[in-house]
Design an enzyme around this catalytic site. Sequence first.
Site, PDB file in Angstrom:
ATOM      1  N   GLU A 115       0.819  -1.207   0.000  1.00 21.23           N
ATOM      2  CA  GLU A 115       0.000   0.000   0.000  1.00 21.23           C
ATOM      3  C   GLU A 115       0.853   1.258   0.000  1.00 21.23           C
ATOM      4  OE1 GLU A 115      -4.139  -1.047   2.125  1.00 21.23           O
ATOM      5  OE2 GLU A 115      -2.384  -1.504   3.355  1.00 21.23           O
ATOM      6  N   GLU A 135      -4.020  -9.435   3.977  1.00 17.33           N
ATOM      7  CA  GLU A 135      -4.789  -9.011   5.153  1.00 17.33           C
ATOM      8  C   GLU A 135      -5.966  -9.925   5.491  1.00 17.33           C
ATOM      9  OE1 GLU A 135      -2.655  -5.252   3.900  1.00 17.33           O
ATOM     10  OE2 GLU A 135      -3.634  -6.921   2.877  1.00 17.33           O
TER      11      GLU A 135
END
Length: 252
Positions: A115, A135
């Site tokens: 990210e 995640e």
Amino acid sequence: MFEHFTALTIEDGEGHLVARMNRPEVRNAIDATMVAELHELCAYLETTPKILILTGCEVNGRGIFASGADIAQLRERRREDALRGINSQIFDRIHHLPMPVIAALDGYALGGGAELAYAADFRIGTPHLKMGQPETNLGIIAAAGALWRLKELVGEPVALEILMAGRILNAQEALDLHLVTELHEPSELLDAARALADRIGAQDPLAVRITKRVFAAPRDAHPHIDELAQAILFESDAKFDRMQAFLERKKK
């Protein structure tokens, strides 16, 4: 200025700055200290605009960008921590720096590390690059930008596979998807990032800054914002000087 940093190593040059994440003992896991240092770095670059090169370090002789958020810290975070947007806020701040940001990626760029890379304007890598979002396997979502940036970068079908099925992209896949634009051997990666920074730096800095800002504007703002931005640049000294130099070269 940055001598007190422990998670980042900074090389501050005239036209660009290199920030190396340097927590090899935890594979550059992004912790509270690194976030705080990134905020301090952004404060500097917001008042002293320079091209930023973000890169990682070596672990046991192999490169790594960032393995993600520090899981030990992440496990202890609760609702109020999520609402503070610890990683999403700093990644967004990096994305909105005045001058372009280049992510030089080697080895793993996973979770928050990926990210962070998505928040850059340019991404270049090595053949050893691995990018993905693990995640959901940890019972959470990719809440620091991947859920909206990734589909803009690689398209919705691939983004969903990465976000929901745990797909990890290798270097060639990332290149084919234009998630990275160049691949270089690890020993050449930083030189390639600096070469890209030099190409950007050869442009008019104000035109680059305004291009970055206008490019990020919502569709409804165009073409009006383009016209206003051009009106500013049409009055700049650099516009006259650079165009005059172009015309003089053309005469030769």
